[in-house]
Design a protein around this motif. Structure first.
Motif, PDB file in Angstrom:
ATOM      1  N   LEU A  97       0.860  -1.178   0.000  1.00 55.94           N
ATOM      2  CA  LEU A  97       0.000   0.000   0.000  1.00 55.94           C
ATOM      3  C   LEU A  97       0.896   1.228   0.000  1.00 55.94           C
ATOM      4  CD1 LEU A  97      -2.703   1.526   0.439  1.00 55.94           C
ATOM      5  CD2 LEU A  97      -2.451   1.085   2.868  1.00 55.94           C
ATOM      6  N   ILE A  98       0.913   1.972  -1.097  1.00 55.90           N
ATOM      7  CA  ILE A  98       1.716   3.191  -1.191  1.00 55.90           C
ATOM      8  C   ILE A  98       0.810   4.335  -0.760  1.00 55.90           C
ATOM      9  CG2 ILE A  98       2.985   4.751  -2.690  1.00 55.90           C
ATOM     10  CD1 ILE A  98       2.664   1.082  -3.577  1.00 55.90           C
ATOM     11  N   ALA A  99       1.140   4.955   0.372  1.00 49.39           N
ATOM     12  CA  ALA A  99       0.222   5.858   1.059  1.00 49.39           C
ATOM     13  C   ALA A  99       0.660   7.305   0.982  1.00 49.39           C
ATOM     14  CB  ALA A  99       0.098   5.439   2.531  1.00 49.39           C
ATOM     15  N   GLY A 100      -0.266   8.146   0.509  1.00 50.15           N
ATOM     16  CA  GLY A 100      -0.082   9.581   0.544  1.00 50.15           C
ATOM     17  C   GLY A 100      -0.719  10.175   1.789  1.00 50.15           C
ATOM     18  N   ALA A 101      -1.256  11.388   1.643  1.00 43.38           N
ATOM     19  CA  ALA A 101      -1.754  12.133   2.799  1.00 43.38           C
ATOM     20  C   ALA A 101      -3.217  11.814   3.113  1.00 43.38           C
ATOM     21  CB  ALA A 101      -1.587  13.631   2.532  1.00 43.38           C
ATOM     22  N   LEU A 102      -3.674  12.382   4.210  1.00 45.63           N
ATOM     23  CA  LEU A 102      -5.047  12.338   4.685  1.00 45.63           C
ATOM     24  C   LEU A 102      -5.426  10.954   5.216  1.00 45.63           C
ATOM     25  CD1 LEU A 102      -6.661  14.621   1.943  1.00 45.63           C
ATOM     26  CD2 LEU A 102      -5.652  15.278   4.134  1.00 45.63           C
ATOM     27  N   ASP A 103      -6.732  10.695   5.336  1.00 42.24           N
ATOM     28  CA  ASP A 103      -7.198   9.523   6.082  1.00 42.24           C
ATOM     29  C   ASP A 103      -7.477   8.292   5.228  1.00 42.24           C
ATOM     30  OD1 ASP A 103      -7.094  10.951   8.442  1.00 42.24           O
ATOM     31  OD2 ASP A 103      -9.191  11.588   8.337  1.00 42.24           O
ATOM     32  N   LEU A 104      -7.561   8.456   3.930  1.00 39.82           N
ATOM     33  CA  LEU A 104      -7.919   7.317   3.087  1.00 39.82           C
ATOM     34  C   LEU A 104      -6.987   6.117   3.259  1.00 39.82           C
ATOM     35  CD1 LEU A 104      -9.780   6.105   0.969  1.00 39.82           C
ATOM     36  CD2 LEU A 104      -8.400   7.232  -0.798  1.00 39.82           C
ATOM     37  N   PRO A 105      -5.662   6.316   3.415  1.00 39.63           N
ATOM     38  CA  PRO A 105      -4.802   5.139   3.620  1.00 39.63           C
ATOM     39  C   PRO A 105      -5.189   4.300   4.836  1.00 39.63           C
ATOM     40  CG  PRO A 105      -3.471   7.017   2.971  1.00 39.63           C
ATOM     41  CD  PRO A 105      -4.865   7.538   3.214  1.00 39.63           C
ATOM     42  N   PHE A 106      -5.672   4.934   5.906  1.00 41.24           N
ATOM     43  CA  PHE A 106      -6.093   4.187   7.100  1.00 41.24           C
ATOM     44  C   PHE A 106      -7.269   3.269   6.774  1.00 41.24           C
ATOM     45  CE2 PHE A 106      -3.940   7.878   8.837  1.00 41.24           C
ATOM     46  CZ  PHE A 106      -3.280   7.398   9.961  1.00 41.24           C
ATOM     47  N   PHE A 107      -8.272   3.809   6.105  1.00 49.24           N
ATOM     48  CA  PHE A 107      -9.462   3.019   5.778  1.00 49.24           C
ATOM     49  C   PHE A 107      -9.127   1.926   4.768  1.00 49.24           C
ATOM     50  CE2 PHE A 107     -11.192   6.928   7.501  1.00 49.24           C
ATOM     51  CZ  PHE A 107     -12.222   6.463   8.301  1.00 49.24           C
ATOM     52  N   THR A 108      -8.218   2.233   3.845  1.00 48.81           N
ATOM     53  CA  THR A 108      -7.822   1.233   2.853  1.00 48.81           C
ATOM     54  C   THR A 108      -7.042   0.105   3.507  1.00 48.81           C
ATOM     55  OG1 THR A 108      -7.683   2.986   1.186  1.00 48.81           O
ATOM     56  CG2 THR A 108      -6.628   0.888   0.663  1.00 48.81           C
ATOM     57  N   ARG A 109      -6.101   0.448   4.378  1.00 51.65           N
ATOM     58  CA  ARG A 109      -5.342  -0.578   5.113  1.00 51.65           C
ATOM     59  C   ARG A 109      -6.287  -1.507   5.856  1.00 51.65           C
ATOM     60  NH1 ARG A 109      -2.856   1.607  10.425  1.00 51.65           N
ATOM     61  NH2 ARG A 109      -5.114   1.630  10.785  1.00 51.65           N
ATOM     62  N   ASP A 110      -7.230  -0.916   6.601  1.00 51.37           N
ATOM     63  CA  ASP A 110      -8.133  -1.729   7.413  1.00 51.37           C
ATOM     64  C   ASP A 110      -9.016  -2.622   6.543  1.00 51.37           C
ATOM     65  OD1 ASP A 110      -7.010  -0.419   9.538  1.00 51.37           O
ATOM     66  OD2 ASP A 110      -8.719   0.901   9.921  1.00 51.37           O
ATOM     67  N   ALA A 111      -9.504  -2.079   5.429  1.00 54.66           N
ATOM     68  CA  ALA A 111     -10.363  -2.861   4.542  1.00 54.66           C
ATOM     69  C   ALA A 111      -9.598  -4.011   3.906  1.00 54.66           C
ATOM     70  CB  ALA A 111     -10.958  -1.960   3.460  1.00 54.66           C
ATOM     71  N   LEU A 112      -8.353  -3.755   3.493  1.00 53.03           N
ATOM     72  CA  LEU A 112      -7.545  -4.804   2.882  1.00 53.03           C
ATOM     73  C   LEU A 112      -7.221  -5.902   3.897  1.00 53.03           C
ATOM     74  CD1 LEU A 112      -5.065  -2.707   0.694  1.00 53.03           C
ATOM     75  CD2 LEU A 112      -7.000  -4.088  -0.092  1.00 53.03           C
ATOM     76  N   GLN A 113      -6.896  -5.497   5.113  1.00 50.53           N
ATOM     77  CA  GLN A 113      -6.589  -6.489   6.143  1.00 50.53           C
ATOM     78  C   GLN A 113      -7.821  -7.331   6.481  1.00 50.53           C
ATOM     79  OE1 GLN A 113      -4.862  -4.040   9.247  1.00 50.53           O
ATOM     80  NE2 GLN A 113      -2.787  -4.319   8.452  1.00 50.53           N
ATOM     81  N   ARG A 114      -8.980  -6.703   6.532  1.00 49.33           N
ATOM     82  CA  ARG A 114     -10.212  -7.463   6.783  1.00 49.33           C
ATOM     83  C   ARG A 114     -10.461  -8.484   5.673  1.00 49.33           C
ATOM     84  NH1 ARG A 114     -12.356  -2.390   8.423  1.00 49.33           N
ATOM     85  NH2 ARG A 114     -13.324  -2.120   6.372  1.00 49.33           N
ATOM     86  N   ALA A 115     -10.038  -8.129   4.446  1.00 45.31           N
ATOM     87  CA  ALA A 115     -10.235  -9.028   3.304  1.00 45.31           C
ATOM     88  C   ALA A 115      -9.160 -10.107   3.225  1.00 45.31           C
ATOM     89  CB  ALA A 115     -10.257  -8.220   2.015  1.00 45.31           C
ATOM     90  N   GLY A 116      -8.223 -10.095   4.164  1.00 43.00           N
ATOM     91  CA  GLY A 116      -7.229 -11.154   4.220  1.00 43.00           C
ATOM     92  C   GLY A 116      -5.900 -10.848   3.566  1.00 43.00           C
ATOM     93  N   TRP A 117      -5.659  -9.603   3.175  1.00 45.33           N
ATOM     94  CA  TRP A 117      -4.395  -9.243   2.543  1.00 45.33           C
ATOM     95  C   TRP A 117      -3.310  -8.996   3.582  1.00 45.33           C
ATOM     96  CZ3 TRP A 117      -3.619  -9.650  -2.557  1.00 45.33           C
ATOM     97  CH2 TRP A 117      -4.740  -9.708  -3.390  1.00 45.33           C
ATOM     98  N   ASP A 118      -2.093  -9.400   3.253  1.00 45.78           N
ATOM     99  CA  ASP A 118      -0.902  -9.107   4.053  1.00 45.78           C
ATOM    100  C   ASP A 118      -0.339  -7.790   3.523  1.00 45.78           C
ATOM    101  OD1 ASP A 118       1.462  -9.023   5.436  1.00 45.78           O
ATOM    102  OD2 ASP A 118       2.355 -10.788   4.486  1.00 45.78           O
TER     103      ASP A 118
END
Length: 275
Positions: A12-33
């Protein structure tokens, strides 16, 4: 959950603001490392990235991906419109920039060129909204208690038309319409455009008009995806506009419950459309 036989590593290549947090959490819930690479001076340090690199230091990240056998990459988070002359690129970035600058017609054409470079090096660029559909509005329709009026519908039609026109020219993704076109997004970005509209309409008494943030026709939906958040809702309400129009599935909604709740509180509608 990913199939056990499927490679579940992703960067996950993360820029600014809050979207990276929600994306990280969603990907982890879906089983991604998830291996997080934060872009220095952009990423929120609370994300606790596994690796932080400056915008011009992509070579270090590429070497780490190869060392860790990570082939899938996802890009999220704002970069604004960085000055490419300030990148101080390493060798990998310098060679990549040469290829990208050949396509400098606009930000989407440059994103396509970047994707092509990475793919030729064996990486797969994936769209976060494809892996985690809950990051966007999944169904078309009004998402809020407030509904569009007949006058709103005329403004919506015009806003979609203009947004597609500027998008096709790779100029921007956002437009404000209130019987006439009030503002369009260019290099300044959506937030600055809305600041102008707020100032312009400071003395307006009654809300009217719409803000539309649409996917560009033919846009590569893996990098630089449109997004709205609570700040967008507040800016639209402060500009005395009556609503927001976005695409289903291809516009990130940063903290969807909070966005809908704030829109209901401020009395504006949010309409998601399939086109």
């Amino acid at each position: 959950m990913q199939n056990k036989n499927t490679d579940n590593k992703i960067a996950l290549i993360a820029g600014a603001l809050d979207l990276p947090f929600f994306t990280r959490d969603a990907l982890q819930r879906a089983g991604w490392d998830v291996f997080i690479v934060g872009l220095k001076n952009f990423v929120n340090p609370d994300l606790k990235p596994d690796l932080t690199v400056r915008l011009g230091g992509a070579g270090r990240a590429i070497r780490e991906f190869k060392r860790r056998k990570i082939k899938k990459l996802v890009f999220v988070g704002s970069l604004g419109h960085p000055n490419l002359t300030d990148l101080r690129p390493d060798l990998w970035t310098f060679m990549t920039l040469i290829k990208i600058m050949k396509h400098q017609r606009g930000y989407d054409s440059m994103a396509v060129a970047l994707n092509n470079v990475l793919e030729k090096q064996g990486f797969e660029i994936v769209a976060a909204q494809d892996l985690a559909p809950e990051l966007a509005f999944e169904s078309a329709g009004v998402q809020t208690k407030t509904k569009p009026s007949a006058a709103d519908k005329k403004n919506i039609e015009r806003a979609i038309e203009v947004s597609h026109a500027i998008g096709a020219a790779d100029i921007g993704a956002s437009v404000v319409v209130d019987k006439q076109v009030i503002a369009v997004e260019a290099a300044e970005g959506t937030a600055k455009m809305l600041e102008r509209v707020v100032a312009m309409r400071a003395n307006k008494k009654k809300s009217s008009g719409v803000f539309a943030k649409m996917t560009k026709p033919g846009q590569d939906l893996r990098i630089d995806i449109p997004a709205i958040g609570v700040d967008t809702v507040n800016a639209v309400a402060d500009a005395h506009l009556h609503g927001i129009v976005v695409n289903t599935k291809t516009c990130f909604v940063v903290n969807k419950p909070a966005v809908i709740a704030q829109a209901n509180k401020r009395g504006i509608f949010i309409l998601a459309i399939d086109e």
